[in-house]
Scaffold this motif. Structure first.
Motif, PDB file in Angstrom:
ATOM      1  N   GLY A 234     -13.176  14.123   1.748  1.00 37.56           N
ATOM      2  CA  GLY A 234     -14.130  13.165   2.731  1.00 37.56           C
ATOM      3  C   GLY A 234     -14.444  12.051   2.056  1.00 37.56           C
ATOM      4  N   GLY A 235     -13.678  11.604   1.094  1.00 40.97           N
ATOM      5  CA  GLY A 235     -14.087  10.200   0.506  1.00 40.97           C
ATOM      6  C   GLY A 235     -12.698   9.213   0.990  1.00 40.97           C
ATOM      7  N   ASP A 236     -12.925   8.242   0.408  1.00 37.21           N
ATOM      8  CA  ASP A 236     -12.037   7.100   0.784  1.00 37.21           C
ATOM      9  C   ASP A 236     -10.984   7.099  -0.117  1.00 37.21           C
ATOM     10  OD1 ASP A 236     -13.597   6.139   3.004  1.00 37.21           O
ATOM     11  OD2 ASP A 236     -14.356   4.540   1.693  1.00 37.21           O
ATOM     12  N   VAL A 237      -9.539   7.133   0.193  1.00 38.49           N
ATOM     13  CA  VAL A 237      -8.490   7.131  -0.641  1.00 38.49           C
ATOM     14  C   VAL A 237      -7.553   6.004  -0.143  1.00 38.49           C
ATOM     15  CG1 VAL A 237      -6.513   8.718  -1.425  1.00 38.49           C
ATOM     16  CG2 VAL A 237      -8.583   9.642  -0.987  1.00 38.49           C
ATOM     17  N   PHE A 238      -7.022   5.388  -0.976  1.00 40.02           N
ATOM     18  CA  PHE A 238      -6.090   4.335  -1.076  1.00 40.02           C
ATOM     19  C   PHE A 238      -4.701   4.848  -0.497  1.00 40.02           C
ATOM     20  CE2 PHE A 238      -2.644   1.196  -2.311  1.00 40.02           C
ATOM     21  CZ  PHE A 238      -3.291   0.116  -1.590  1.00 40.02           C
ATOM     22  N   SER A 239      -4.149   4.220   0.636  1.00 41.94           N
ATOM     23  CA  SER A 239      -2.931   4.936   1.142  1.00 41.94           C
ATOM     24  C   SER A 239      -1.699   4.212   0.449  1.00 41.94           C
ATOM     25  CB  SER A 239      -2.825   4.387   2.614  1.00 41.94           C
ATOM     26  OG  SER A 239      -1.391   4.622   3.087  1.00 41.94           O
ATOM     27  N   PHE A 240      -0.923   5.364   0.041  1.00 40.50           N
ATOM     28  CA  PHE A 240       0.449   5.089  -0.664  1.00 40.50           C
ATOM     29  C   PHE A 240       1.454   4.468   0.187  1.00 40.50           C
ATOM     30  CE2 PHE A 240      -1.320   8.483  -3.418  1.00 40.50           C
ATOM     31  CZ  PHE A 240      -1.521   7.940  -4.788  1.00 40.50           C
ATOM     32  N   THR A 241       1.511   4.679   1.482  1.00 43.66           N
ATOM     33  CA  THR A 241       2.172   4.172   2.444  1.00 43.66           C
ATOM     34  C   THR A 241       2.085   2.517   2.540  1.00 43.66           C
ATOM     35  OG1 THR A 241       2.415   6.171   3.795  1.00 43.66           O
ATOM     36  CG2 THR A 241       3.046   4.238   4.717  1.00 43.66           C
ATOM     37  N   TRP A 242       0.777   2.434   2.538  1.00 40.19           N
ATOM     38  CA  TRP A 242       0.354   0.890   2.587  1.00 40.19           C
ATOM     39  C   TRP A 242       0.767   0.077   1.263  1.00 40.19           C
ATOM     40  CZ3 TRP A 242      -2.020  -1.853   6.350  1.00 40.19           C
ATOM     41  CH2 TRP A 242      -2.438  -3.266   6.238  1.00 40.19           C
ATOM     42  N   SER A 243       0.610   0.785   0.229  1.00 43.07           N
ATOM     43  CA  SER A 243       1.241   0.391  -1.253  1.00 43.07           C
ATOM     44  C   SER A 243       2.666   0.047  -1.027  1.00 43.07           C
ATOM     45  CB  SER A 243       0.591   1.109  -2.259  1.00 43.07           C
ATOM     46  OG  SER A 243       1.169   0.680  -3.367  1.00 43.07           O
ATOM     47  N   ALA A 244       3.310   1.254  -0.547  1.00 37.84           N
ATOM     48  CA  ALA A 244       4.777   1.053  -0.521  1.00 37.84           C
ATOM     49  C   ALA A 244       5.250  -0.139   0.420  1.00 37.84           C
ATOM     50  CB  ALA A 244       5.376   2.505   0.030  1.00 37.84           C
ATOM     51  N   VAL A 245       4.679  -0.458   1.652  1.00 36.97           N
ATOM     52  CA  VAL A 245       4.935  -1.325   2.307  1.00 36.97           C
ATOM     53  C   VAL A 245       4.697  -2.852   1.670  1.00 36.97           C
ATOM     54  CG1 VAL A 245       4.035  -2.587   4.589  1.00 36.97           C
ATOM     55  CG2 VAL A 245       4.713  -0.238   4.505  1.00 36.97           C
ATOM     56  N   GLU A 246       3.526  -2.914   0.849  1.00 41.48           N
ATOM     57  CA  GLU A 246       3.304  -4.089   0.302  1.00 41.48           C
ATOM     58  C   GLU A 246       4.219  -4.379  -0.837  1.00 41.48           C
ATOM     59  OE1 GLU A 246      -0.682  -3.557  -1.344  1.00 41.48           O
ATOM     60  OE2 GLU A 246      -1.707  -4.881   0.415  1.00 41.48           O
ATOM     61  N   LYS A 247       4.638  -3.381  -1.743  1.00 36.14           N
ATOM     62  CA  LYS A 247       5.823  -3.575  -2.633  1.00 36.14           C
ATOM     63  C   LYS A 247       7.144  -3.838  -2.034  1.00 36.14           C
ATOM     64  CE  LYS A 247       3.365  -0.599  -6.035  1.00 36.14           C
ATOM     65  NZ  LYS A 247       3.501   0.329  -6.859  1.00 36.14           N
ATOM     66  N   LEU A 248       7.227  -3.260  -0.854  1.00 29.18           N
ATOM     67  CA  LEU A 248       8.751  -3.877  -0.201  1.00 29.18           C
ATOM     68  C   LEU A 248       8.752  -5.196   0.448  1.00 29.18           C
ATOM     69  CD1 LEU A 248       9.253  -0.376   1.852  1.00 29.18           C
ATOM     70  CD2 LEU A 248      10.992  -1.441   0.163  1.00 29.18           C
ATOM     71  N   ASN A 249       7.569  -5.580   0.792  1.00 25.34           N
ATOM     72  CA  ASN A 249       7.224  -6.822   1.182  1.00 25.34           C
ATOM     73  C   ASN A 249       7.658  -8.169  -0.066  1.00 25.34           C
ATOM     74  OD1 ASN A 249       6.827  -8.809   3.273  1.00 25.34           O
ATOM     75  ND2 ASN A 249       4.605  -8.812   2.816  1.00 25.34           N
ATOM     76  N   ASP A 250       6.982  -7.482  -1.090  1.00 32.13           N
ATOM     77  CA  ASP A 250       7.336  -8.402  -2.429  1.00 32.13           C
ATOM     78  C   ASP A 250       8.582  -8.530  -2.419  1.00 32.13           C
ATOM     79  OD1 ASP A 250       4.587  -9.170  -2.347  1.00 32.13           O
ATOM     80  OD2 ASP A 250       4.156  -7.524  -3.860  1.00 32.13           O
ATOM     81  N   ARG A 251       9.288  -7.459  -2.546  1.00 32.36           N
ATOM     82  CA  ARG A 251      10.763  -7.366  -2.959  1.00 32.36           C
ATOM     83  C   ARG A 251      11.486  -7.872  -2.107  1.00 32.36           C
ATOM     84  NH1 ARG A 251      12.882  -1.300  -3.176  1.00 32.36           N
ATOM     85  NH2 ARG A 251      11.364  -1.305  -4.684  1.00 32.36           N
ATOM     86  N   LEU A 252      11.297  -7.949  -0.814  1.00 28.87           N
ATOM     87  CA  LEU A 252      12.301  -8.720   0.159  1.00 28.87           C
ATOM     88  C   LEU A 252      12.043 -10.180  -0.071  1.00 28.87           C
ATOM     89  CD1 LEU A 252      11.184  -6.838   3.530  1.00 28.87           C
ATOM     90  CD2 LEU A 252      13.373  -6.915   2.438  1.00 28.87           C
ATOM     91  N   LEU A 253      10.719 -10.616  -0.373  1.00 28.34           N
ATOM     92  CA  LEU A 253      10.543 -12.143  -0.682  1.00 28.34           C
ATOM     93  C   LEU A 253      11.442 -12.600  -2.072  1.00 28.34           C
ATOM     94  CD1 LEU A 253       9.066 -14.688   0.073  1.00 28.34           C
ATOM     95  CD2 LEU A 253       6.884 -13.779  -1.474  1.00 28.34           C
TER      96      LEU A 253
END
Length: 129
Positions: A72-91
């Protein structure tokens, strides 16, 4: 061209997207100059990362960066993290292939008395009485 049909087995849509991205990237590199072996390899990695980004982004955008965990607590999304890392890699791949954009030099200020408005305001247009 890399064998994207083999790389993305069973997913023809991803294979076609990778082919399109690779062709567009190679065409852009060809316009900028001769395509080196290193840039062709970067174009391949860029195409693969773009396909993964396009597959993950809709899910990450819909869920957001924080989801509700099993307790029931807040958890950081690993999918969101993967998208951010892919965005950085593309740049980083874009910068490696095409370089970083440089700002244009600022235009010089017009000399005093040479502006079109000086004809109407006179030479002493800085003083208002």
């Amino acid at each position: 061209m890399p064998r994207y049909g083999t790389i993305f087995r069973g997913n023809e849509e991803r294979a076609e997207l990778a082919k399109e991205v690779w062709k567009a990237t190679i065409a852009a590199l060809s316009e900028a100059g001769p395509v080196s072996t290193a840039n062709a390899a970067r174009a391949d990695r860029y195409a693969r990362a773009t396909v993964e980004y396009e597959a993950l982004y809709p899910e990450a955008a819909e869920a957001g960066p924080v989801t509700i965990g099993p307790n029931g607590g807040d958890v950081f999304s690993f999918t969101w993290s993967a998208v951010e890392k892919l965005n950085d890699r593309l740049l980083k791949l874009e910068k490696a292939m095409f370089g970083e954009a440089q700002p244009r030099p600022a235009a010089e200020k017009p000399k005093q008395g040479s502006a079109p408005s000086d004809e109407f305001l006179g030479s002493d247009n800085g003083l208002r009485q």
